[in-house]
Design an enzyme around this catalytic site. Structure first.
Site, PDB file in Angstrom:
ATOM      1  N   ARG A  78      13.896  21.422  78.155  1.00  0.00           N
ATOM      2  CA  ARG A  78      12.877  22.264  77.623  1.00  0.00           C
ATOM      3  C   ARG A  78      12.378  21.648  76.146  1.00  0.00           C
ATOM      4  NH1 ARG A  78      14.183  26.394  74.141  1.00  0.00           N
ATOM      5  NH2 ARG A  78      15.992  26.812  75.285  1.00  0.00           N
ATOM      6  N   TYR A 131     -13.755  27.838  76.837  1.00  0.00           N
ATOM      7  CA  TYR A 131     -12.920  27.973  78.011  1.00  0.00           C
ATOM      8  C   TYR A 131     -12.849  29.562  78.274  1.00  0.00           C
ATOM      9  CZ  TYR A 131      -9.911  27.825  82.054  1.00  0.00           C
ATOM     10  OH  TYR A 131      -9.098  27.983  83.121  1.00  0.00           O
ATOM     11  N   ASP A 213     -10.751  20.654  71.730  1.00  0.00           N
ATOM     12  CA  ASP A 213     -10.673  20.821  73.116  1.00  0.00           C
ATOM     13  C   ASP A 213     -11.579  19.535  73.968  1.00  0.00           C
ATOM     14  OD1 ASP A 213     -10.657  21.137  75.972  1.00  0.00           O
ATOM     15  OD2 ASP A 213     -10.462  23.168  75.802  1.00  0.00           O
ATOM     16  N   LYS A 238      -7.528  18.677  84.536  1.00  0.00           N
ATOM     17  CA  LYS A 238      -8.919  18.239  84.920  1.00  0.00           C
ATOM     18  C   LYS A 238      -8.917  16.507  85.127  1.00  0.00           C
ATOM     19  CE  LYS A 238      -9.353  22.453  84.448  1.00  0.00           C
ATOM     20  NZ  LYS A 238     -10.117  23.258  83.283  1.00  0.00           N
TER      21      LYS A 238
HETATM   22  C1  LIG Z   1      -9.480  24.179  82.494  1.00  0.00           C
HETATM   23  C2  LIG Z   1      -9.875  24.176  81.040  1.00  0.00           C
HETATM   24  C3  LIG Z   1      -8.901  24.502  80.168  1.00  0.00           C
HETATM   25  C4  LIG Z   1      -7.488  25.528  80.602  1.00  0.00           C
HETATM   26  O1  LIG Z   1      -6.614  24.572  81.278  1.00  0.00           O
HETATM   27  P1  LIG Z   1      -5.448  25.011  82.368  1.00  0.00           P
HETATM   28  O2  LIG Z   1      -4.843  23.565  82.775  1.00  0.00           O
HETATM   29  O3  LIG Z   1      -6.423  25.682  83.502  1.00  0.00           O
HETATM   30  O4  LIG Z   1      -4.667  26.034  81.665  1.00  0.00           O
HETATM   31  C5  LIG Z   1      -9.148  24.749  78.860  1.00  0.00           C
HETATM   32  N1  LIG Z   1     -10.274  24.117  78.404  1.00  0.00           N
HETATM   33  C6  LIG Z   1     -10.975  23.742  79.183  1.00  0.00           C
HETATM   34  C7  LIG Z   1     -12.394  22.954  78.701  1.00  0.00           C
HETATM   35  C8  LIG Z   1     -11.054  23.643  80.512  1.00  0.00           C
HETATM   36  O5  LIG Z   1     -11.941  23.224  81.350  1.00  0.00           O
END
Ligand SMILES: *Cc1c(COP(=O)(O)O)cnc(C)c1O
Length: 424
Positions: A78, A131, A213, A238
């Site tokens: 962890r 998001y 982000d 992604k």
């Molecule tokens: C998909 C996404 C998230 C969230 O990510 P997860 O891996 O699904 O928790 C956050 N920000 C953006 C821009 C995303 O496309």
């Protein structure tokens, strides 16, 4: 900036990240000579001595500062695990970060990071749209902990956001500026350097942090730390994962900030598992190849859509042109247009659905950044939670379709879109 290990150089010259994704930070001799890192499927690690155990725990709980070249020993999965540590070292190379932390999801990275730095009474200034999960966290969860959030539309000059914040009397309570750029699904850009400068202007005794982000363009085509951001966040689900087979997240920044994030990760237990770490290490070897192919494919597809009579409008960073203030931001902070395209069909939801239902090669699914192309309908899917009036203000109309371009042959992608547009 990162202090690279000596293996990151050849004849004194720093190697490019893509040249290091196969080996950096891993010593085969520690794993029976295995060329690839094994999956360290273990919950706990044996200490050599009790003194070691004590010293590792002091670091893990932030009870003392780490020595300049001191590495934290392995304790318990962890807290840390070799698959995650090697992955984190490799991730720092792309963004020029000192340190990284890997999480079980993008949302785990975002929520853990926000909760590491905001406290009751604080204000978070954030771009919109963000998001869906982030939007929920900002608007419905953080306020329950006494945190106030103020949104601004992507594309708003930093000075205008500052005026708004000052008018509301919130400027001295600002703890963090949270940016998502390009915005999903319209590809609207937020000027990272301008907002980082705003954070600096509003910093008092405590520094206001800027978090970005970077899921849509990073780490290949945009590196926020180079434009003054303090923290970079990813849904590694992604592009970094890139094969639509893993959920994961990342936070990057200075060692001092990441040490704080990692304490929170340890307590919340939001880290990724060893298998996820191993999958992402494999993904990183082809990150540049995949993102380059996706970026090139998107260019062809956008060209096709730009000229199609049944397409009303195309939202693609490559379409920005001189004279547009967004083009200036693009030129400064992005090195390519990436692989995300949104467009409006002539008509409304019915026409958009007809197109989506007729696609044969491109799959109808949310998510993005994978090797296969995906299409979805933001207004009724990824952004259905956004207030309908605000949705229109943000440009998310019923006629909009979003596509994440994969690594297929561009002629095949265009042929699929062409036959589906016939159905509109
Ligand atoms: C998909 C996404 C998230 C969230 O990510 P997860 O891996 O699904 O928790 C956050 N920000 C953006 C821009 C995303 O496309």
């Amino acid at each position: 900036m990162a202090e690279r290990k000596p293996e990151g150089y050849l004849e004194g010259r720093p190697l490019h990240p893509e040249s290091l994704m196969m080996s950096y930070g891993y010593k085969p001799a520690l794993s029976e000579g295995a060329i690839k890192i094994p999956i360290f499927q273990t919950s706990t690690f044996v200490f050599k001595t009790a003194e070691d155990g004590k010293s590792f725990f002091e670091l893990a709980y932030g009870l003392r500062h780490r020595g300049p070249s001191e590495e934290m020993g392995l304790i318990y999965s962890r807290l840390n695990n070799p698959d995650l540590e090697v992955l984190e070292d490799r991730l720092t190379l792309w963004d020029g970060a000192e340190s990284a932390a890997t999480f079980a999801s993008g949302m785990a990275a975002i929520s853990t990071t926000l909760l590491a730095f905001v406290r009751p009474g604080d204000v978070v200034l954030h771009s919109e749209p963000v998001y869906g999960g982030t939007d929920f966290l900002l608007k419905h969860v953080l306020p329950q902990f006494g945190v106030r959030v103020v949104g601004f539309h992507a594309g708003t000059p930093a000075e205008a956001a500052e005026t708004q914040l000052r008018r509301q009397g919130l400027a001295d309570k600002l703890a963090m500026i949270y940016i998502e750029t390009p915005a999903n699904p319209t590809n609207a850009l937020v000027d990272i350097a301008a907002y980082a400068a705003l954070a600096a202007r509003l910093s008092g005794e405590r520094r206001v942090l800027t978090a970005v982000d970077n899921t849509f363009l990073g780490p290949l085509w945009q590196q926020p730390l180079r434009h003054g951001a303090d923290l970079v966040l990813y849904s590694a689900t992604k592009y970094i994962g890139g094969h639509s087979d893993v959920i994961a997240g990342v936070c990057l920044g200075s060692r001092a900030l990441l040490d704080q994030v990692k304490v929170m990760r340890t307590i919340f237990g939001t880290m990724a598992g060893a298998h996820t770490g191993w999958l992402l290490l494999r993904s990183l070897e082809t990150l540049k190849l995949r993102m380059t192919s996706q970026m090139k494919n998107a260019r062809y597809v956008a060209e096709f859509l730009n000229d199609h009579p049944k397409v009303e409008r195309v939202y693609y960073l490559g379409n920005l042109s001189e004279g547009d203030p967004q083009y200036e931001v693009y030129r400064r902070q992005c090195s390519a247009a990436g692989g995300m395209i949104s467009f409006e069909v002539v008509g409304g939801e019915k026409e958009a659905f007809r197109l989506l239902n007729a696609l044969k090669l491109i799959h109808l699914a949310v998510s993005l950044g994978g090797t296969e192309s995906l299409a979805e309908h933001p207004a009724s899917m990824t952004h259905s939670d956004v207030d309908p009036e605000e949705r229109i203000e943000l440009g998310i109309t019923p006629a909009m379709v979003r596509i994440s371009i994969g690594v297929e042959h561009p002629e095949d992608l265009i042929a699929d879109l062409a036959q589906a547009l016939e159905q509109v």
